[in-house]
Design a protein around this motif. Sequence first.
Motif, short mmCIF file in Angstrom:
data_model
loop_
_atom_site.label_atom_id
_atom_site.label_comp_id
_atom_site.label_asym_id
_atom_site.label_seq_id
_atom_site.Cartn_x
_atom_site.Cartn_y
_atom_site.Cartn_z
N ARG A 121 0.66 -1.53 -0.10
CA ARG A 121 -0.15 0.25 -0.12
C ARG A 121 1.40 1.44 0.33
O ARG A 121 0.39 2.29 -0.39
N LEU A 122 1.80 0.78 0.68
CA LEU A 122 2.78 2.13 0.69
C LEU A 122 4.00 2.32 -0.12
O LEU A 122 4.95 3.36 -0.72
N GLY A 123 4.34 0.91 -1.08
CA GLY A 123 4.84 1.82 -1.89
C GLY A 123 6.78 0.66 -2.04
O GLY A 123 7.48 1.08 -2.34
N LEU A 124 6.57 0.31 -0.89
CA LEU A 124 7.78 -0.67 -0.17
C LEU A 124 8.03 -1.83 -0.62
O LEU A 124 7.50 -2.47 -1.18
N ARG A 125 8.96 -2.57 0.69
CA ARG A 125 9.39 -3.63 -0.22
C ARG A 125 9.61 -4.78 1.04
O ARG A 125 10.83 -4.28 1.52
N TYR A 126 8.69 -5.25 1.61
CA TYR A 126 8.69 -6.46 2.49
C TYR A 126 9.73 -6.45 3.20
O TYR A 126 10.72 -6.46 4.25
N GLU A 127 10.31 -7.26 2.07
CA GLU A 127 12.63 -7.68 2.22
C GLU A 127 12.96 -6.98 2.38
O GLU A 127 13.91 -7.29 3.64
N GLY A 128 12.75 -5.62 2.32
CA GLY A 128 13.84 -4.98 2.66
C GLY A 128 13.80 -4.33 4.18
O GLY A 128 14.80 -3.55 4.78
N PHE A 129 12.72 -4.69 5.25
CA PHE A 129 12.49 -4.43 6.37
C PHE A 129 13.49 -5.45 7.38
O PHE A 129 13.01 -5.23 8.52
N ARG A 130 14.35 -6.04 6.95
CA ARG A 130 14.63 -7.53 7.66
C ARG A 130 15.26 -6.41 8.55
O ARG A 130 15.78 -7.33 10.05
N ARG A 131 16.31 -6.36 8.48
CA ARG A 131 17.46 -5.70 9.08
C ARG A 131 17.00 -5.21 10.34
O ARG A 131 18.02 -4.37 11.20
N VAL A 132 15.82 -4.01 10.20
CA VAL A 132 15.73 -2.40 10.53
C VAL A 132 13.84 -3.23 11.55
O VAL A 132 13.99 -1.95 11.98
N ARG A 133 13.61 -4.10 11.30
CA ARG A 133 12.44 -4.23 11.76
C ARG A 133 11.62 -4.03 13.38
O ARG A 133 10.57 -3.86 13.60
N GLY A 134 12.63 -4.41 13.75
CA GLY A 134 12.21 -4.05 14.99
C GLY A 134 12.04 -2.82 15.31
O GLY A 134 11.50 -2.07 16.58
N GLN A 135 13.28 -2.19 14.46
CA GLN A 135 13.19 -0.56 14.74
C GLN A 135 11.45 0.07 14.99
O GLN A 135 11.01 0.66 15.53
N VAL A 136 11.31 -0.34 13.18
CA VAL A 136 9.60 -0.01 13.16
C VAL A 136 9.33 -0.20 14.13
O VAL A 136 7.95 0.37 14.48
N CYS A 137 9.09 -1.78 13.88
CA CYS A 137 7.87 -2.13 15.10
C CYS A 137 7.81 -1.51 16.57
O CYS A 137 6.69 -1.36 16.94
#
Length: 275
Positions: free
Chosen positions: A16-32
């Motif tokens: 929905r935001l034009g983003l790549r899910y795999e790109g969050f692998r290293r920063v997922r914790g910070q985002v959440c």
Amino acid sequence: MTDAECLELLRWAAPRLGLRYEGFRRVRGQVCKRVGRRMKALGVPGLVAYLERLEGDPAERAVLDALCRVTISRFYRDQGVFDALRESLLPEVLEAARARGGSVLRVWSAGCASGEEPYTVSVLFRLGLGPRFPDFRLELVATDADASLLERAREGCYRRATLRELPSAWVDRAFSPREDLLCLRPEYREGLDFRLEDLRQRMPEGPFHLVLCRNVAFTYFAPPVQREVLARLLERLEPGGLLAIGAHESLPEGITGLARASGALPLFRRRTPTD
């Protein structure tokens, strides 16, 4: 927010935001963690309620988009890239420009965060290239989608730790101490223009001799958005000009018009009509 809820949110948000899910692998914790704090501030009872709000509230989607941007920046990041630019690639570009009667190096730092990258280029240009090209001046446009980061960039003051990879002699010449910070001297701020722009929506006009688009588009954007962004980047790059991407990034497949500029480093040169 649990790990499972985090994954569910990112899977919902990415397309929905034009983003790549795999790109969050290293920063997922910070985002959440960020999103969890946002949900608490809004008083929503859980992920289902937050997703419902996102479905009907474009403004909250924009907030989520900003929360998904994780910035990691320091001076002279990926040393080999800046060494190659200083030692051979930018001198070649400047010699070619000089042969055409030029006297300006035009650079764009896309996703400049709090300014470490564009100021690295400024210091490198003046101290690494200046003695060989005293007739040239620098024009550098630095863009980011985060207004608060740009305010920090305009201040130009940093903790010493973020300067540890910059040659120490350059630090001594380019920075002045202010309390517990080091601040860029005025001459190293000249020619820099910081602008609030989102790569997906707006870009500065070219042409540029060097475009740095590192750890933004080709990490976080969905493949169709990557291809669109890259096509527009190429339109703004001089023939023979240079594109730098992140050390762990790769360009979309099927793109023509670029060739490796320095071995395996993430540096590319726009092909000229004679290539």
